[in-house]
Write a protein that holds these residues in place. Structure first.
Motif, mmCIF file in Angstrom:
data_model
loop_
_atom_site.group_PDB
_atom_site.id
_atom_site.type_symbol
_atom_site.label_atom_id
_atom_site.label_comp_id
_atom_site.label_asym_id
_atom_site.label_seq_id
_atom_site.Cartn_x
_atom_site.Cartn_y
_atom_site.Cartn_z
ATOM 1 N N SER A 69 -14.911 24.659 93.449
ATOM 2 C CA SER A 69 -13.585 24.274 92.962
ATOM 3 C C SER A 69 -13.553 22.835 92.454
ATOM 4 C CB SER A 69 -12.554 24.422 94.087
ATOM 5 O OG SER A 69 -12.460 25.766 94.483
ATOM 6 N N ASP A 70 -14.705 22.179 92.434
ATOM 7 C CA ASP A 70 -14.806 20.785 92.011
ATOM 8 C C ASP A 70 -15.109 20.751 90.506
ATOM 9 O OD1 ASP A 70 -15.991 18.217 91.359
ATOM 10 O OD2 ASP A 70 -16.162 17.863 93.523
ATOM 11 N N LYS A 71 -14.163 20.241 89.738
ATOM 12 C CA LYS A 71 -14.305 20.238 88.280
ATOM 13 C C LYS A 71 -15.536 19.460 87.821
ATOM 14 C CE LYS A 71 -11.628 19.765 84.055
ATOM 15 N NZ LYS A 71 -10.293 19.562 83.493
ATOM 16 N N GLU A 72 -15.853 18.377 88.500
ATOM 17 C CA GLU A 72 -17.039 17.588 88.129
ATOM 18 C C GLU A 72 -18.305 18.441 88.236
ATOM 19 O OE1 GLU A 72 -19.620 13.685 89.593
ATOM 20 O OE2 GLU A 72 -17.739 14.150 90.613
ATOM 21 N N VAL A 73 -18.406 19.219 89.280
ATOM 22 C CA VAL A 73 -19.570 20.089 89.484
ATOM 23 C C VAL A 73 -19.619 21.166 88.398
ATOM 24 C CG1 VAL A 73 -20.633 21.785 91.039
ATOM 25 C CG2 VAL A 73 -19.705 19.638 91.962
ATOM 26 N N VAL A 74 -18.478 21.760 88.118
ATOM 27 C CA VAL A 74 -18.424 22.820 87.108
ATOM 28 C C VAL A 74 -18.770 22.259 85.726
ATOM 29 C CG1 VAL A 74 -16.958 24.545 85.980
ATOM 30 C CG2 VAL A 74 -16.794 24.189 88.459
ATOM 31 N N LEU A 75 -18.232 21.093 85.401
ATOM 32 C CA LEU A 75 -18.552 20.474 84.110
ATOM 33 C C LEU A 75 -20.046 20.185 83.991
ATOM 34 C CD1 LEU A 75 -15.522 18.089 83.550
ATOM 35 C CD2 LEU A 75 -16.251 19.932 82.025
ATOM 36 N N GLU A 76 -20.635 19.676 85.046
ATOM 37 C CA GLU A 76 -22.079 19.404 85.026
ATOM 38 C C GLU A 76 -22.861 20.699 84.833
ATOM 39 O OE1 GLU A 76 -25.306 17.145 84.662
ATOM 40 O OE2 GLU A 76 -23.289 16.332 84.946
ATOM 41 N N ALA A 77 -22.403 21.754 85.465
ATOM 42 C CA ALA A 77 -23.081 23.048 85.334
ATOM 43 C C ALA A 77 -23.035 23.547 83.891
ATOM 44 C CB ALA A 77 -22.450 24.066 86.279
ATOM 45 N N VAL A 78 -21.872 23.532 83.253
ATOM 46 C CA VAL A 78 -21.770 24.062 81.885
ATOM 47 C C VAL A 78 -22.386 23.121 80.862
ATOM 48 C CG1 VAL A 78 -19.797 25.556 82.408
ATOM 49 C CG2 VAL A 78 -19.394 23.285 81.439
ATOM 50 N N ARG A 79 -22.463 21.840 81.161
ATOM 51 C CA ARG A 79 -23.147 20.904 80.253
ATOM 52 C C ARG A 79 -24.661 21.141 80.282
ATOM 53 N NH1 ARG A 79 -19.556 16.153 82.440
ATOM 54 N NH2 ARG A 79 -17.870 16.218 80.899
ATOM 55 N N SER A 80 -25.142 21.618 81.406
ATOM 56 C CA SER A 80 -26.580 21.870 81.545
ATOM 57 C C SER A 80 -26.970 23.275 81.102
ATOM 58 C CB SER A 80 -27.006 21.673 83.003
ATOM 59 O OG SER A 80 -26.731 20.352 83.416
ATOM 60 N N HIS A 81 -26.088 24.232 81.350
ATOM 61 C CA HIS A 81 -26.353 25.638 81.028
ATOM 62 C C HIS A 81 -25.029 26.295 80.642
ATOM 63 C CE1 HIS A 81 -30.254 25.223 83.029
ATOM 64 N NE2 HIS A 81 -29.606 24.611 83.988
ATOM 65 N N SER A 82 -24.857 26.601 79.389
ATOM 66 C CA SER A 82 -23.583 27.173 78.941
ATOM 67 C C SER A 82 -23.230 28.458 79.676
ATOM 68 C CB SER A 82 -23.614 27.422 77.440
ATOM 69 O OG SER A 82 -24.635 28.358 77.126
ATOM 70 N N ASN A 83 -24.236 29.232 80.056
ATOM 71 C CA ASN A 83 -23.970 30.491 80.754
ATOM 72 C C ASN A 83 -23.463 30.280 82.172
ATOM 73 O OD1 ASN A 83 -24.443 32.291 78.708
ATOM 74 N ND2 ASN A 83 -26.615 32.466 79.162
ATOM 75 N N ALA A 84 -23.495 29.056 82.665
ATOM 76 C CA ALA A 84 -22.936 28.773 83.988
ATOM 77 C C ALA A 84 -21.443 29.093 84.013
ATOM 78 C CB ALA A 84 -23.183 27.315 84.375
ATOM 79 N N LEU A 85 -20.815 29.133 82.841
ATOM 80 C CA LEU A 85 -19.394 29.499 82.779
ATOM 81 C C LEU A 85 -19.161 30.880 83.390
ATOM 82 C CD1 LEU A 85 -16.626 28.490 81.839
ATOM 83 C CD2 LEU A 85 -17.083 29.544 79.617
ATOM 84 N N LEU A 86 -20.147 31.749 83.287
ATOM 85 C CA LEU A 86 -20.065 33.080 83.899
ATOM 86 C C LEU A 86 -19.827 32.983 85.404
ATOM 87 C CD1 LEU A 86 -20.556 36.202 83.949
ATOM 88 C CD2 LEU A 86 -22.994 35.675 84.117
ATOM 89 N N TYR A 87 -20.422 31.983 86.053
ATOM 90 C CA TYR A 87 -20.343 31.837 87.507
ATOM 91 C C TYR A 87 -19.194 30.936 87.953
ATOM 92 C CZ TYR A 87 -24.930 33.803 86.821
ATOM 93 O OH TYR A 87 -25.965 34.620 86.432
ATOM 94 N N ALA A 88 -18.477 30.384 86.982
ATOM 95 C CA ALA A 88 -17.347 29.513 87.317
ATOM 96 C C ALA A 88 -16.144 30.360 87.723
ATOM 97 C CB ALA A 88 -16.989 28.635 86.117
ATOM 98 N N ARG A 89 -15.312 29.790 88.525
ATOM 99 C CA ARG A 89 -14.075 30.472 88.931
ATOM 100 C C ARG A 89 -13.170 30.674 87.721
ATOM 101 N NH1 ARG A 89 -12.781 28.214 94.952
ATOM 102 N NH2 ARG A 89 -14.601 29.273 95.828
ATOM 103 N N ALA A 90 -12.311 31.659 87.827
ATOM 104 C CA ALA A 90 -11.408 32.007 86.721
ATOM 105 C C ALA A 90 -10.593 30.810 86.246
ATOM 106 C CB ALA A 90 -10.485 33.145 87.149
ATOM 107 N N GLU A 91 -10.203 29.945 87.157
ATOM 108 C CA GLU A 91 -9.411 28.772 86.759
ATOM 109 C C GLU A 91 -10.181 27.887 85.783
ATOM 110 O OE1 GLU A 91 -9.589 25.513 90.158
ATOM 111 O OE2 GLU A 91 -9.760 27.527 91.025
ATOM 112 N N PHE A 92 -11.510 27.853 85.896
ATOM 113 C CA PHE A 92 -12.317 27.034 84.989
ATOM 114 C C PHE A 92 -12.657 27.783 83.702
ATOM 115 C CE2 PHE A 92 -13.298 24.972 89.133
ATOM 116 C CZ PHE A 92 -12.684 23.755 88.843
#
Length: 182
Positions: A35-58
């Motif tokens: 639920s930490d936006k900083e972590v999610v942003l780092e994930a999608v900046r490194s791997h666009s497909n990480a968005l698949l594993y992000a929570r719906a809110e992101f």
């Protein structure tokens, strides 16, 4: 990270490093860090497909989705319906990869600005445009000039638009000459 202890999965520095290394690491992070936006942003900046594993809110968060589609336009596949209907997001996605047009909302696949950007990037994606735009002569000519457009696909577009293949090919040649300043 999937086999790490709860304490390690809650360690922000470790999780940040893990999401830089693996697109699926986000799903193994603690609930708090998912639920930490900083972590999610780092994930999608490194791997666009990480968005698949992000929570719906992101997947609905414009900043996060834009970061993902900047990495790969086709990350639009993992965005929410709202983001797939957001013109700014979809334009960014199709500029990176015209194939992203396939994942855009129906209304944006009927938007000439969006389809024009997609076809500029990859001509054959005209097949994902709405019915009306697949018959647009300007878009057909642009798609035909893109060297990756298979001749069979191009003939299909021209036929659907009611344009004789020979007329279409001649129009393309004339447009190329005019563009070259001949």
């Amino acid at each position: 990270l999937a086999w790490a202890s709860d304490d390690l999965r809650a360690d922000k520095e470790l999780v940040l490093q893990a999401v830089r290394e693996s697109e699926s690491a986000l799903r193994s992070a603690s609930d708090n860090l998912q639920s930490d936006k900083e972590v999610v942003l780092e994930a999608v900046r490194s791997h666009s497909n990480a968005l698949l594993y992000a929570r719906a809110e992101f997947q609905e968060d414009k900043e996060v989705v834009l970061e993902a589609v900047r990495m790969s336009g086709c990350a639009l596949l993992h965005a929410s319906e709202t983001m797939r209907a957001d013109k700014d997001v979809v334009l960014e996605a199709v500029r990176r990869d015209g194939n992203a047009l396939e994942y855009a909302s129906d209304s944006l696949r009927e938007d000439k600005d969006v389809v024009l950007e997609a076809v500029r990037e990859r001509g054959f994606v005209l097949q994902y445009a709405g019915n009306n735009l697949r018959q647009d002569k300007e878009l057909l000519l642009l798609a035909a000039r893109w060297e990756g457009t298979h001749p069979y696909v191009m003939r299909s577009f021209l036929k659907e638009a009611g344009i004789d293949r020979r007329v279409g090919e001649c129009s393309i040649a004339v447009a190329d000459l005019l563009q070259a300043g001949v």
